[in-house]
Scaffold this motif. Structure first.
Motif, PDB file in Angstrom:
ATOM      1  N   PHE A 138       0.792  -1.234   0.000  1.00 49.38           N
ATOM      2  CA  PHE A 138       0.000   0.000   0.000  1.00 49.38           C
ATOM      3  C   PHE A 138       0.824   1.284   0.000  1.00 49.38           C
ATOM      4  O   PHE A 138       0.420   2.275  -0.561  1.00 49.38           O
ATOM      5  N   LEU A 253       0.160  -0.586  -4.858  1.00 48.79           N
ATOM      6  CA  LEU A 253      -1.199  -0.384  -4.331  1.00 48.79           C
ATOM      7  C   LEU A 253      -1.737  -1.634  -3.669  1.00 48.79           C
ATOM      8  O   LEU A 253      -2.832  -1.625  -3.115  1.00 48.79           O
TER       9      LEU A 253
ATOM     10  N   SER B 142      -1.477   8.073  -9.106  1.00 46.18           N
ATOM     11  CA  SER B 142      -2.363   6.986  -8.722  1.00 46.18           C
ATOM     12  C   SER B 142      -3.696   7.479  -8.151  1.00 46.18           C
ATOM     13  O   SER B 142      -3.807   8.606  -7.681  1.00 46.18           O
ATOM     14  N   PHE B 143      -4.696   6.602  -8.236  1.00 41.58           N
ATOM     15  CA  PHE B 143      -5.966   6.781  -7.528  1.00 41.58           C
ATOM     16  C   PHE B 143      -5.979   5.749  -6.394  1.00 41.58           C
ATOM     17  O   PHE B 143      -5.722   4.565  -6.651  1.00 41.58           O
ATOM     18  N   TRP B 145      -7.488   3.166  -3.502  1.00 46.74           N
ATOM     19  CA  TRP B 145      -8.609   2.219  -3.489  1.00 46.74           C
ATOM     20  C   TRP B 145      -9.857   2.901  -2.936  1.00 46.74           C
ATOM     21  O   TRP B 145      -9.811   3.554  -1.897  1.00 46.74           O
ATOM     22  N   TYR B 181      -7.254  -1.123 -11.535  1.00 46.29           N
ATOM     23  CA  TYR B 181      -7.246  -2.386 -10.800  1.00 46.29           C
ATOM     24  C   TYR B 181      -8.595  -2.515 -10.084  1.00 46.29           C
ATOM     25  O   TYR B 181      -9.067  -1.539  -9.509  1.00 46.29           O
ATOM     26  N   PRO B 216      -5.852  -0.840   4.730  1.00 45.11           N
ATOM     27  CA  PRO B 216      -5.245  -2.052   4.169  1.00 45.11           C
ATOM     28  C   PRO B 216      -5.903  -3.342   4.654  1.00 45.11           C
ATOM     29  O   PRO B 216      -6.178  -4.237   3.864  1.00 45.11           O
ATOM     30  N   LEU B 219      -9.122  -3.980   2.795  1.00 41.17           N
ATOM     31  CA  LEU B 219      -8.904  -4.406   1.412  1.00 41.17           C
ATOM     32  C   LEU B 219      -8.478  -5.867   1.390  1.00 41.17           C
ATOM     33  O   LEU B 219      -8.982  -6.667   0.600  1.00 41.17           O
ATOM     34  N   GLU B 220      -7.568  -6.203   2.276  1.00 44.11           N
ATOM     35  CA  GLU B 220      -7.095  -7.588   2.326  1.00 44.11           C
ATOM     36  C   GLU B 220      -8.236  -8.558   2.595  1.00 44.11           C
ATOM     37  O   GLU B 220      -8.310  -9.629   2.004  1.00 44.11           O
ATOM     38  N   LEU B 223     -10.275  -9.592  -0.486  1.00 42.67           N
ATOM     39  CA  LEU B 223      -9.660 -10.370  -1.569  1.00 42.67           C
ATOM     40  C   LEU B 223     -10.059 -11.831  -1.466  1.00 42.67           C
ATOM     41  O   LEU B 223      -9.903 -12.448  -0.416  1.00 42.67           O
ATOM     42  N   ILE B 228      -6.453  -9.360  -7.101  1.00 41.04           N
ATOM     43  CA  ILE B 228      -6.636  -8.079  -7.766  1.00 41.04           C
ATOM     44  C   ILE B 228      -6.584  -8.346  -9.263  1.00 41.04           C
ATOM     45  O   ILE B 228      -5.839  -9.216  -9.709  1.00 41.04           O
ATOM     46  N   GLY B 248      -8.873   1.020  -7.921  1.00 40.93           N
ATOM     47  CA  GLY B 248      -7.830   2.012  -7.746  1.00 40.93           C
ATOM     48  C   GLY B 248      -6.924   1.912  -8.960  1.00 40.93           C
ATOM     49  O   GLY B 248      -7.138   1.059  -9.828  1.00 40.93           O
ATOM     50  N   SER B 249      -5.939   2.751  -9.048  1.00 37.59           N
ATOM     51  CA  SER B 249      -4.998   2.609 -10.165  1.00 37.59           C
ATOM     52  C   SER B 249      -3.653   3.195  -9.784  1.00 37.59           C
ATOM     53  O   SER B 249      -3.575   4.161  -9.035  1.00 37.59           O
ATOM     54  N   PRO B 250      -2.569   2.582 -10.291  1.00 41.14           N
ATOM     55  CA  PRO B 250      -1.230   3.079  -9.967  1.00 41.14           C
ATOM     56  C   PRO B 250      -0.880   4.267 -10.843  1.00 41.14           C
ATOM     57  O   PRO B 250      -1.642   4.626 -11.747  1.00 41.14           O
ATOM     58  N   ASP B 251       0.249   4.866 -10.593  1.00 39.63           N
ATOM     59  CA  ASP B 251       0.689   5.996 -11.400  1.00 39.63           C
ATOM     60  C   ASP B 251       1.060   5.510 -12.810  1.00 39.63           C
ATOM     61  O   ASP B 251       1.322   4.342 -13.028  1.00 39.63           O
TER      62      ASP B 251
END
Lengths: 301, 301
Positions: A138, A253, B142-143, B145, B181, B216, B219-220, B223, B228, B248-251
């Protein structure tokens, strides 16, 4: 002052430009009888792409390295060898593994790693730098695109491209936990970056690199039909990674840390000099002055 | 004050917890004779995973949408509908496409999109929000989650989970340009987040979201064995995306922007009320008060 000519000028106040590599990628004739040597096709792939992935190569070392990392984390508390994340302050990297741990020094000499490294370099080698990268779940932030050699040349005085990084995956590396991206083939060019280097640049650059980061146009110019490639694999995977390949990684992430142990092998024939960027040399935990050639070890096999 | 009970309390000062979804995912009996309706197996997949990817579904619209976006970018200069990147200040998002462009309003009514949307919602719908996300090359950040529904519930007063987002890829979405994601199946739970919501939270959250971001651990816990999943595809790909799925999305480290046009369809039976977070309603460009049911159009087909 330097006795050697600067073949790869960067951050010397000029405009950014791309120049050709002036050194071989794979040195010597590379024949080897060792059970741990690379095949001709593997060497060819390393030469062309600038990296080689050996999936699940050292699985038995993973837990021991992780345990030793926990010990080191405590041992190095409060020291510069520990680098924190730019935002969250979590542990990002731990340097000089081979200087502070007998076990990790053994790993660095392991014949399964050192054989292919010496084969590529066609010489003996020493560990110029070693580190653990955590990329915490994260919170692990991105690494900007860069060539390691560019930094080592400008800030540490590595004269030629004759070094290989070997890194071991300690957790699974997936598309989702901030994996390493490389530009295959980019090691055959050199991006001579703009700007100059501040004294003590490393005090901030290890958290977030800004100097020595190629411009978007340069990165684009380096892309061929292989584009960008992510490096994935299970724990214990070994990656050999040419010193000049362009690489970077996105934020993590995911709920899974992406942790690796990394050893930079410089050829003993590529003696480090004064930094080409006109700054004072970086600390010993970043560029080890002890250039004693490593002796291959089968202790952990 | 609300007449409706708050079935999904979040950011109301309590500890974070995960509760069950209290609404269907696919409403009604979903039979449809239209050539653009989803098959039973597609509906089943949407129900289970919370999203559905239709590769290369609307390729003929891509260039026209991109051209219209250029026009809108200028037309909306200096207005709140334009949201900039947190670091670089480049254009990150452009809101209320359907309010400022007749052509994009036509796209929002396109039978190829609206048919599956109405099928899932078992009702007519209106566009509650629309936007262009640019994710510029190299600079797109990034965005975090989040569930869109959580925001729309707390900040806009959407009472129930009966909304679908449809988004069209305007550039190729790859593993390397900051892709979306999702956590498949996460739409069947609801993370009731900690904290409260500041007035005018949207003025910062659209650049970098902090409130309404699950921890976190949550989110875990969401899953399952699907982990993901990244959503990739060529330009023209349509993605249907349940309002409550965690994403969400990474950079974006690549030289390729990841641009999409996105329409949020809320059921006309899911009338927006006062925000459940006790704040004043967000501006009309974020939550359109015009709930007139859309009429399907074949104009662009």
């Amino acid at each position: 002052m330097h006795t050697a000519q600067d073949l790869y000028p960067s951050r010397v106040g000029q405009q950014e430009k791309i120049i050709n590599r002036k050194d071989p990628v794979v040195y010597g004739d590379q024949q080897s009888e060792s059970p741990w040597s690379l095949s001709p096709s593997q060497l060819k792939q390393f030469d062309e792409d600038g990296f080689l992935v050996l999936p699940n190569y050292l699985p038995s070392l993973v837990d021991s390295i992780k345990n030793e990392a926990q010990v080191l984390k405590k041992k190095l508390a409060g020291r510069d060898e520990r680098v924190l994340e730019p935002d969250s302050g979590e542990l990002r990297s731990l340097f000089a593994l081979h200087r502070h741990s007998e076990f990790l020094a053994d790993v660095s000499r392991d014949a399964r790693i050192l054989t292919p490294v010496e084969q590529i370099l066609a010489s003996q080698a020493y560990v110029m730098q070693s580190r653990l990268n955590i990329k915490p779940a994260f919170k692990g932030k991105s690494f900007a695109w860069h060539s390691d050699f560019e930094t080592w040349h400008v800030e540490d005085g590595m004269p030629r491209m004759r070094a290989v990084t070997a890194w071991i995956m300690l957790t699974e590396n997936t598309p989702y936990n901030g994996p390493l991206y490389v530009v295959p083939g980019s090691h055959k060019k050199f991006v001579s970056c703009e700007g100059t280097t501040a004294q003590d640049n490393h005090k901030t650059s290890l958290r977030q690199q800004k100097a020595g980061v190629p411009k978007p146009e340069s990165l684009e110019a380096m892309l061929d039909d292989k584009g960008i490639q992510g490096i994935y694999g299970p724990p214990g995977t070994l990656v050999l990674h040419e010193c000049n390949i362009l690489h970077g990684s996105p934020d993590n992430l995911s709920p899974w840390p992406r942790s690796i142990a990394m050893f930079v092998y410089n050829s003993v024939k590529n003696k480090v000099q004064e930094p080409f960027g006109g700054i004072k040399p970086r600390p010993e935990y970043l560029s080890d002055p002890d250039m004693t050639p490593l002796k291959k070890s089968t202790k952990l096999i």
